[in-house]
Write a protein that holds these residues in place. Structure first.
Motif, PDB file in Angstrom:
ATOM      1  N   ASP A  12       0.628  -1.271  -0.038  1.00 39.90           N
ATOM      2  CA  ASP A  12      -0.081   0.049   0.145  1.00 39.90           C
ATOM      3  C   ASP A  12       0.866   1.290   0.138  1.00 39.90           C
ATOM      4  O   ASP A  12       2.132   1.199   0.298  1.00 39.90           O
ATOM      5  N   THR A  13       0.368   2.252  -0.389  1.00 38.44           N
ATOM      6  CA  THR A  13       1.100   3.745  -0.441  1.00 38.44           C
ATOM      7  C   THR A  13       1.607   4.265   0.824  1.00 38.44           C
ATOM      8  O   THR A  13       2.602   4.482   0.668  1.00 38.44           O
ATOM      9  N   ALA A  14       1.153   3.929   1.705  1.00 40.66           N
ATOM     10  CA  ALA A  14       1.625   4.548   3.037  1.00 40.66           C
ATOM     11  C   ALA A  14       2.700   3.407   3.509  1.00 40.66           C
ATOM     12  O   ALA A  14       3.700   4.100   3.765  1.00 40.66           O
ATOM     13  N   LYS A  16       4.983   2.200   1.165  1.00 46.78           N
ATOM     14  CA  LYS A  16       5.840   2.621   0.346  1.00 46.78           C
ATOM     15  C   LYS A  16       6.504   3.951   0.823  1.00 46.78           C
ATOM     16  O   LYS A  16       7.759   4.155   0.760  1.00 46.78           O
ATOM     17  N   MET A  17       5.581   4.940   1.125  1.00 51.32           N
ATOM     18  CA  MET A  17       5.959   6.106   1.697  1.00 51.32           C
ATOM     19  C   MET A  17       7.071   6.044   3.054  1.00 51.32           C
ATOM     20  O   MET A  17       8.026   6.846   2.993  1.00 51.32           O
ATOM     21  N   SER A  18       6.692   5.134   3.913  1.00 55.72           N
ATOM     22  CA  SER A  18       7.440   5.280   4.925  1.00 55.72           C
ATOM     23  C   SER A  18       8.709   4.586   4.807  1.00 55.72           C
ATOM     24  O   SER A  18       9.741   4.763   5.186  1.00 55.72           O
ATOM     25  N   VAL A  19       8.776   3.469   3.813  1.00 56.48           N
ATOM     26  CA  VAL A  19      10.148   3.272   3.404  1.00 56.48           C
ATOM     27  C   VAL A  19      10.971   4.036   2.642  1.00 56.48           C
ATOM     28  O   VAL A  19      12.292   4.183   3.063  1.00 56.48           O
ATOM     29  N   VAL A  20      10.335   4.961   1.765  1.00 51.10           N
ATOM     30  CA  VAL A  20      10.964   5.920   0.871  1.00 51.10           C
ATOM     31  C   VAL A  20      11.816   6.953   2.108  1.00 51.10           C
ATOM     32  O   VAL A  20      12.936   7.369   2.075  1.00 51.10           O
ATOM     33  N   ALA A  21      10.678   7.213   2.984  1.00 56.22           N
ATOM     34  CA  ALA A  21      11.371   8.055   4.052  1.00 56.22           C
ATOM     35  C   ALA A  21      12.448   7.729   4.932  1.00 56.22           C
ATOM     36  O   ALA A  21      13.527   8.217   5.201  1.00 56.22           O
ATOM     37  N   GLU A  22      12.471   6.551   5.197  1.00 57.78           N
ATOM     38  CA  GLU A  22      13.376   5.764   5.778  1.00 57.78           C
ATOM     39  C   GLU A  22      14.428   5.751   5.182  1.00 57.78           C
ATOM     40  O   GLU A  22      15.760   6.008   5.645  1.00 57.78           O
ATOM     41  N   PHE A  23      14.495   5.559   3.778  1.00 54.65           N
ATOM     42  CA  PHE A  23      15.843   5.514   3.073  1.00 54.65           C
ATOM     43  C   PHE A  23      16.415   6.668   2.579  1.00 54.65           C
ATOM     44  O   PHE A  23      17.618   7.177   2.924  1.00 54.65           O
ATOM     45  N   SER A  47      12.073   2.619  -7.879  1.00 50.61           N
ATOM     46  CA  SER A  47      10.996   3.330  -8.644  1.00 50.61           C
ATOM     47  C   SER A  47       9.993   4.041  -7.434  1.00 50.61           C
ATOM     48  O   SER A  47       9.632   4.869  -7.865  1.00 50.61           O
ATOM     49  N   TRP A  48      10.041   3.365  -6.379  1.00 49.73           N
ATOM     50  CA  TRP A  48       9.256   4.064  -5.230  1.00 49.73           C
ATOM     51  C   TRP A  48       9.917   5.592  -4.921  1.00 49.73           C
ATOM     52  O   TRP A  48       9.109   6.543  -4.804  1.00 49.73           O
ATOM     53  N   ILE A  49      11.211   5.696  -4.938  1.00 50.08           N
ATOM     54  CA  ILE A  49      11.986   6.749  -4.531  1.00 50.08           C
ATOM     55  C   ILE A  49      11.646   7.937  -5.719  1.00 50.08           C
ATOM     56  O   ILE A  49      11.505   9.063  -5.582  1.00 50.08           O
ATOM     57  N   ARG A  50      11.711   7.336  -7.088  1.00 48.44           N
ATOM     58  CA  ARG A  50      11.207   8.381  -8.018  1.00 48.44           C
ATOM     59  C   ARG A  50       9.941   8.851  -7.912  1.00 48.44           C
ATOM     60  O   ARG A  50       9.549   9.864  -8.315  1.00 48.44           O
TER      61      ARG A  50
END
Length: 121
Positions: A12-14, A16-23, A47-50
């Motif tokens: 889910d989008t939430a 994905k966003m939490s993983v990107v924020a952690e990165f 791709s999530w980061i992009r």
């Protein structure tokens, strides 16, 4: 012969966003986050980061960690300024391109595409 189908895991989008924020915090590499959250590949995370961090020009590297000395901090700030200037230049070119594209379309199709200034009353 057996029919083997691969199942796709849907995130889910939430999440994905939490993983990107952690990165972007710079505490974990892409590979370590993929292992931690069972993400199939680093290309998925890339791709999530992009998608969720489009302003981050360095898609393949995390955000820089806090510099140790004042000279390193100055160099890091200069690099960041250069990256932001490059990003601004790209966006200005993009805006100019889109503006010209609208001009050509209006001329070719004889239709007003741009909205008129002001609102109707």
């Amino acid at each position: 012969m057996s029919d083997i189908s691969k199942s796709r895991r849907v995130f889910d989008t939430a999440f994905k966003m939490s993983v990107v924020a952690e990165f972007l915090q710079g505490t974990h590499s892409k590979r370590s986050l993929c292992n931690k959250y069972s993400i199939p590949s680093t290309s998925t995370l890339r791709s999530w980061i992009r998608i969720f961090a489009p302003d981050n020009e360095l898609h393949d590297t995390p955000m820089p960690k806090k510099p140790q000395s004042e000279n390193e901090e100055i160099l890091a700030l200069r690099r960041l300024l250069q990256e932001k200037e490059l990003c601004l230049k790209r966006e200005k070119m993009r805006a100019d391109f889109l503006d010209e594209m609208i001009n050509v379309a209006e001329e070719k199709f004889q239709l007003p595409i741009r909205k008129k200034a002001g609102t109707k009353r």
